[in-house]
Structure formats: structure tokens, C-alpha cells
Design a protein around this motif. Structure first.
Motif, PDB file in Angstrom:
ATOM      1  N   ASN A  12      -0.141  14.892  -0.314  1.00 26.94           N
ATOM      2  CA  ASN A  12      -1.521  14.473  -0.200  1.00 26.94           C
ATOM      3  C   ASN A  12      -2.447  15.610  -0.579  1.00 26.94           C
ATOM      4  O   ASN A  12      -2.225  16.760  -0.227  1.00 26.94           O
ATOM      5  CB  ASN A  12      -1.833  14.039   1.235  1.00 26.94           C
ATOM      6  CG  ASN A  12      -1.184  12.719   1.575  1.00 26.94           C
ATOM      7  OD1 ASN A  12      -1.228  11.791   0.776  1.00 26.94           O
ATOM      8  ND2 ASN A  12      -0.568  12.633   2.742  1.00 26.94           N
ATOM      9  N   VAL A  13      -3.494  15.272  -1.312  1.00 27.45           N
ATOM     10  CA  VAL A  13      -4.509  16.241  -1.685  1.00 27.45           C
ATOM     11  C   VAL A  13      -5.829  15.737  -1.159  1.00 27.45           C
ATOM     12  O   VAL A  13      -6.183  14.577  -1.354  1.00 27.45           O
ATOM     13  CB  VAL A  13      -4.589  16.411  -3.219  1.00 27.45           C
ATOM     14  CG1 VAL A  13      -5.705  17.371  -3.586  1.00 27.45           C
ATOM     15  CG2 VAL A  13      -3.265  16.914  -3.760  1.00 27.45           C
ATOM     16  N   ASN A  14      -6.571  16.584  -0.459  1.00 20.80           N
ATOM     17  CA  ASN A  14      -7.868  16.201   0.067  1.00 20.80           C
ATOM     18  C   ASN A  14      -8.783  15.805  -1.079  1.00 20.80           C
ATOM     19  O   ASN A  14      -9.029  16.585  -1.992  1.00 20.80           O
ATOM     20  CB  ASN A  14      -8.459  17.384   0.846  1.00 20.80           C
ATOM     21  CG  ASN A  14      -9.836  17.068   1.389  1.00 20.80           C
ATOM     22  OD1 ASN A  14     -10.224  15.905   1.470  1.00 20.80           O
ATOM     23  ND2 ASN A  14     -10.561  18.104   1.769  1.00 20.80           N
ATOM     24  N   ASP A  58      -3.000  23.390  -6.362  1.00 23.85           N
ATOM     25  CA  ASP A  58      -1.972  23.069  -5.380  1.00 23.85           C
ATOM     26  C   ASP A  58      -1.051  21.941  -5.850  1.00 23.85           C
ATOM     27  O   ASP A  58       0.173  22.039  -5.757  1.00 23.85           O
ATOM     28  CB  ASP A  58      -2.621  22.681  -4.048  1.00 23.85           C
ATOM     29  CG  ASP A  58      -3.410  23.833  -3.436  1.00 23.85           C
ATOM     30  OD1 ASP A  58      -3.251  24.973  -3.899  1.00 23.85           O
ATOM     31  OD2 ASP A  58      -4.193  23.584  -2.504  1.00 23.85           O
ATOM     32  N   PHE A  59      -1.640  20.851  -6.325  1.00 22.16           N
ATOM     33  CA  PHE A  59      -0.830  19.702  -6.722  1.00 22.16           C
ATOM     34  C   PHE A  59       0.022  20.021  -7.944  1.00 22.16           C
ATOM     35  O   PHE A  59       1.223  19.726  -7.982  1.00 22.16           O
ATOM     36  CB  PHE A  59      -1.730  18.498  -7.003  1.00 22.16           C
ATOM     37  CG  PHE A  59      -0.991  17.310  -7.555  1.00 22.16           C
ATOM     38  CD1 PHE A  59      -0.025  16.661  -6.805  1.00 22.16           C
ATOM     39  CD2 PHE A  59      -1.259  16.842  -8.834  1.00 22.16           C
ATOM     40  CE1 PHE A  59       0.666  15.570  -7.316  1.00 22.16           C
ATOM     41  CE2 PHE A  59      -0.578  15.756  -9.351  1.00 22.16           C
ATOM     42  CZ  PHE A  59       0.383  15.113  -8.592  1.00 22.16           C
ATOM     43  N   LEU A  60      -0.569  20.651  -8.962  1.00 20.99           N
ATOM     44  CA  LEU A  60       0.177  20.987 -10.170  1.00 20.99           C
ATOM     45  C   LEU A  60       1.350  21.908  -9.855  1.00 20.99           C
ATOM     46  O   LEU A  60       2.465  21.708 -10.350  1.00 20.99           O
ATOM     47  CB  LEU A  60      -0.748  21.648 -11.194  1.00 20.99           C
ATOM     48  CG  LEU A  60      -1.822  20.753 -11.812  1.00 20.99           C
ATOM     49  CD1 LEU A  60      -2.788  21.590 -12.640  1.00 20.99           C
ATOM     50  CD2 LEU A  60      -1.197  19.671 -12.670  1.00 20.99           C
ATOM     51  N   HIS A 102      -5.782  12.417  -7.293  1.00 24.01           N
ATOM     52  CA  HIS A 102      -5.006  13.455  -6.622  1.00 24.01           C
ATOM     53  C   HIS A 102      -5.516  14.852  -6.966  1.00 24.01           C
ATOM     54  O   HIS A 102      -5.443  15.766  -6.144  1.00 24.01           O
ATOM     55  CB  HIS A 102      -3.524  13.336  -7.013  1.00 24.01           C
ATOM     56  CG  HIS A 102      -2.678  12.664  -5.979  1.00 24.01           C
ATOM     57  ND1 HIS A 102      -2.825  11.341  -5.657  1.00 24.01           N
ATOM     58  CD2 HIS A 102      -1.687  13.139  -5.186  1.00 24.01           C
ATOM     59  CE1 HIS A 102      -1.949  11.024  -4.710  1.00 24.01           C
ATOM     60  NE2 HIS A 102      -1.253  12.092  -4.411  1.00 24.01           N
ATOM     61  N   LEU A 103      -6.017  15.000  -8.176  1.00 25.91           N
ATOM     62  CA  LEU A 103      -6.462  16.310  -8.637  1.00 25.91           C
ATOM     63  C   LEU A 103      -7.926  16.590  -8.318  1.00 25.91           C
ATOM     64  O   LEU A 103      -8.398  17.706  -8.537  1.00 25.91           O
ATOM     65  CB  LEU A 103      -6.270  16.422 -10.152  1.00 25.91           C
ATOM     66  CG  LEU A 103      -4.839  16.617 -10.648  1.00 25.91           C
ATOM     67  CD1 LEU A 103      -4.787  16.442 -12.160  1.00 25.91           C
ATOM     68  CD2 LEU A 103      -4.318  17.996 -10.266  1.00 25.91           C
ATOM     69  N   ALA A 104      -8.643  15.606  -7.795  1.00 31.87           N
ATOM     70  CA  ALA A 104     -10.094  15.719  -7.676  1.00 31.87           C
ATOM     71  C   ALA A 104     -10.537  16.964  -6.915  1.00 31.87           C
ATOM     72  O   ALA A 104     -11.409  17.711  -7.364  1.00 31.87           O
ATOM     73  CB  ALA A 104     -10.659  14.461  -7.013  1.00 31.87           C
ATOM     74  N   THR A 150       4.683  10.415 -12.161  1.00 32.24           N
ATOM     75  CA  THR A 150       5.803   9.965 -11.332  1.00 32.24           C
ATOM     76  C   THR A 150       5.658  10.459  -9.895  1.00 32.24           C
ATOM     77  O   THR A 150       6.004   9.742  -8.949  1.00 32.24           O
ATOM     78  CB  THR A 150       7.152  10.430 -11.913  1.00 32.24           C
ATOM     79  OG1 THR A 150       7.133  11.851 -12.121  1.00 32.24           O
ATOM     80  CG2 THR A 150       7.456   9.733 -13.221  1.00 32.24           C
ATOM     81  N   ALA A 151       5.127  11.670  -9.718  1.00 32.92           N
ATOM     82  CA  ALA A 151       4.925  12.191  -8.365  1.00 32.92           C
ATOM     83  C   ALA A 151       3.892  11.365  -7.611  1.00 32.92           C
ATOM     84  O   ALA A 151       4.082  11.013  -6.439  1.00 32.92           O
ATOM     85  CB  ALA A 151       4.493  13.653  -8.426  1.00 32.92           C
ATOM     86  N   VAL A 152       2.794  11.039  -8.289  1.00 35.01           N
ATOM     87  CA  VAL A 152       1.745  10.244  -7.651  1.00 35.01           C
ATOM     88  C   VAL A 152       2.224   8.816  -7.399  1.00 35.01           C
ATOM     89  O   VAL A 152       1.980   8.237  -6.333  1.00 35.01           O
ATOM     90  CB  VAL A 152       0.475  10.241  -8.527  1.00 35.01           C
ATOM     91  CG1 VAL A 152      -0.549   9.239  -8.004  1.00 35.01           C
ATOM     92  CG2 VAL A 152      -0.136  11.636  -8.571  1.00 35.01           C
ATOM     93  N   GLU A 153       2.917   8.245  -8.373  1.00 36.94           N
ATOM     94  CA  GLU A 153       3.400   6.872  -8.226  1.00 36.94           C
ATOM     95  C   GLU A 153       4.403   6.760  -7.085  1.00 36.94           C
ATOM     96  O   GLU A 153       4.391   5.775  -6.330  1.00 36.94           O
ATOM     97  CB  GLU A 153       4.026   6.399  -9.536  1.00 36.94           C
ATOM     98  CG  GLU A 153       4.440   4.941  -9.559  1.00 36.94           C
ATOM     99  CD  GLU A 153       3.280   3.968  -9.485  1.00 36.94           C
ATOM    100  OE1 GLU A 153       3.533   2.760  -9.318  1.00 36.94           O
ATOM    101  OE2 GLU A 153       2.112   4.402  -9.592  1.00 36.94           O
ATOM    102  N   ALA A 154       5.261   7.754  -6.928  1.00 41.32           N
ATOM    103  CA  ALA A 154       6.229   7.736  -5.828  1.00 41.32           C
ATOM    104  C   ALA A 154       5.513   7.742  -4.485  1.00 41.32           C
ATOM    105  O   ALA A 154       5.912   7.043  -3.547  1.00 41.32           O
ATOM    106  CB  ALA A 154       7.169   8.935  -5.936  1.00 41.32           C
TER     107      ALA A 154
END
Length: 252
Positions: A2-4, A21-23, A166-168, A237-241
Motif C-alpha cells: 500500500n502507498v499513501n 518506495d513502490f518502484l 499507487h505512485l501518486a 502485475t504488482a498492483v493488479e495482484a
């Protein structure tokens, strides 16, 4: 992961660990989701229609790097988007000359990690082409990015709407360009991350790990796909999962 999604206050921006963080979680070995990600990437290139995105039209000899063609529109359908008929008419007929003139000035052999500011700037042919495409009826950032990614697969990243959510917070936390008109733009943000030490090597390690369990067809596609497209697939794929595993709320 999860990304804030809330935009951080100015005082909070300095406290962000990296703004990536997400990347980093997606491509860096040892992260909590890395093993799952490279496994999903291998599955993607074995089963999803998107595995053929860069292949469409490539071996027919009909692709012109400086024109948006029917093959480019078909390629976007591999990624589950449809170019509306009115927009297709604009792309293929009405504004074909204008699009060709702009594409001709967008480099074909420069990866995003090496792209100079003049290639990504607000007044560049690439940005002007972006503005043209998102101004067409029914074409938003996702569709425009997929059209451009098919023409310049190493330069233009895909902007999937769920990935962008997710990247916002990370993008907002790391303005990477001094020109206020382009501060926080996705292209500049990703370029800065790709230029960090070890990132390109990490992407190639992700490719190698995904190849370990891939079948013959997936292996061929994985070996040929651009590093930027590999990153696109890893993020998606990470977000979809995560989306698929999220609990749904009942609505009365």
C-alpha cells in the motif's frame, strides 16, 4: 504494497525515505513483494495478451517509426484499451501529417534513463504530441501513453491508471525538475529513478529471475522486451495482484 495516496504536506516531503518506495519494492531483491513480482512477470509473458504489445507489426516490415498506424492502434488493444473511432480518424487521416512531423523529431534510440531535458521538456515534440493525443475525443493519458510506448518503447512509459494511483504520493513527494511547468511529471520522475545507482542492474536481475521459470514463448518475449516495458509489466502485475487480493465491501 500500500502507498499513501494523500498528497504530502511540504514539511512531510523531506521525511520521505526516497520518493521511490513502490518502484524499489517492485524491482529490488529482498523487498517484501519482489519474489511475487518476478513470478507474476513470468506468468504475464506466458499468458496475457499484453505480452504481444511490442511484437504487433514488428516482424511484418510495415511499421514506420515516424507514423501512428493501424498496427499501433491494434497493439493498444493487447493492453485492453480501445482507440475510439473518431480519434482513430484523427490519428490515421485528419492529423496524420501533424503527428508524423512531431514523431520524426522524437528520438528512436534514446532510452528514458538517458533522455536529455530537451527530449522531455514541455516544449519538446514529444510533449506536444502528448498534448495532441490527449486532446482527441475519448483519448486519455492511459491510451495516449500506450500509443506512444508502441512507437518509442524504451523512451515513453505506460501510465496505467491503477499504477499511477499507487505512485501518486511518491511522485508528489519527489519533484525532480526545476521547471515548474514539468515538476513532478511522470517522465522526469521515472528518469530520475532509473538513473539511481543499481536500478538498471536490478531491472535486469528481475528479467533474469522471471526467465528462470518461464516457458519457451515467455522466455523469448522476456529476453527481447525493453527494460522500460519490463518495468511497466512489473508495476502493473504488482498492483493488479494487490487489487485482486483486496477484500470487497458488500453494498446493500
Amino acid at each position: 504494497m500500500n502507498v499513501n495516496l494523500e498528497t504530502p504536506e511540504e514539511d512531510d516531503m523531506a521525511s520521505k525515505a526516497s520518493g521511490w518506495d513502490f518502484l524499489d519494492a517492485v524491482v529490488r531483491p529482498g523487498s517484501p513483494i519482489y519474489d511475487r513480482t518476478f513470478s507474476l512477470v513470468g506468468q504475464y509473458f506466458a499468458t496475457y495478451t499484453g505480452r504481444m504489445f511490442e511484437v504487433v507489426g514488428r516482424d511484418t516490415g510495415t511499421l514506420d517509426p515516424d507514423r501512428l498506424l493501424c498496427e499501433d492502434i491494434v497493439a493498444t488493444s493487447m493492453l485492453s484499451v480501445t482507440v475510439p473511432p473518431r480519434a482513430a480518424i484523427e490519428i490515421l487521416i485528419t492529423r496524420e501529417h501533424e503527428i508524423r512531423s512531431l514523431l520524426r523529431d522524437v528520438p528512436t534510440n534514446v532510452p528514458l534513463s538517458d533522455a536529455p531535458d530537451v527530449t522531455l521538456g514541455r516544449d519538446s515534440p514529444l510533449w506536444r504530441l502528448w498534448d495532441l493525443l490527449v486532446g482527441l475525443p475519448g483519448v486519455g493519458p492511459t491510451t495516449a501513453s500506450k500509443l506512444l510506448a508502441h512507437k518509442r518503447s524504451s523512451l515513453v512509459p505506460i501510465q496505467d491508471s491503477y499504477v499511477m494511483l499507487h505512485l501518486a504520493a511518491d511522485v508528489a513527494a519527489r519533484p525532480v525538475h526545476t521547471d515548474a511547468r514539468v515538476a513532478g511529471s511522470f517522465w522526469h520522475y521515472l528518469r530520475a529513478w532509473l538513473q539511481t545507482e543499481g536500478t538498471l542492474d536490478a531491472l535486469e536481475q528481475l528479467r533474469a529471475d522471471a526467465l528462470r521459470n518461464a516457458n519457451t514463448t515467455a522466455s523469448r518475449l522476456l529476453a527481447e522486451v525493453s527494460a522500460l516495458r519490463l518495468l511497466d509489466v512489473a508495476m502493473w502485475t504488482a498492483v493488479e495482484a494487490e487489487r485482486q487480493s483486496a477484500p470487497t465491501m458488500a453494498v446493500d
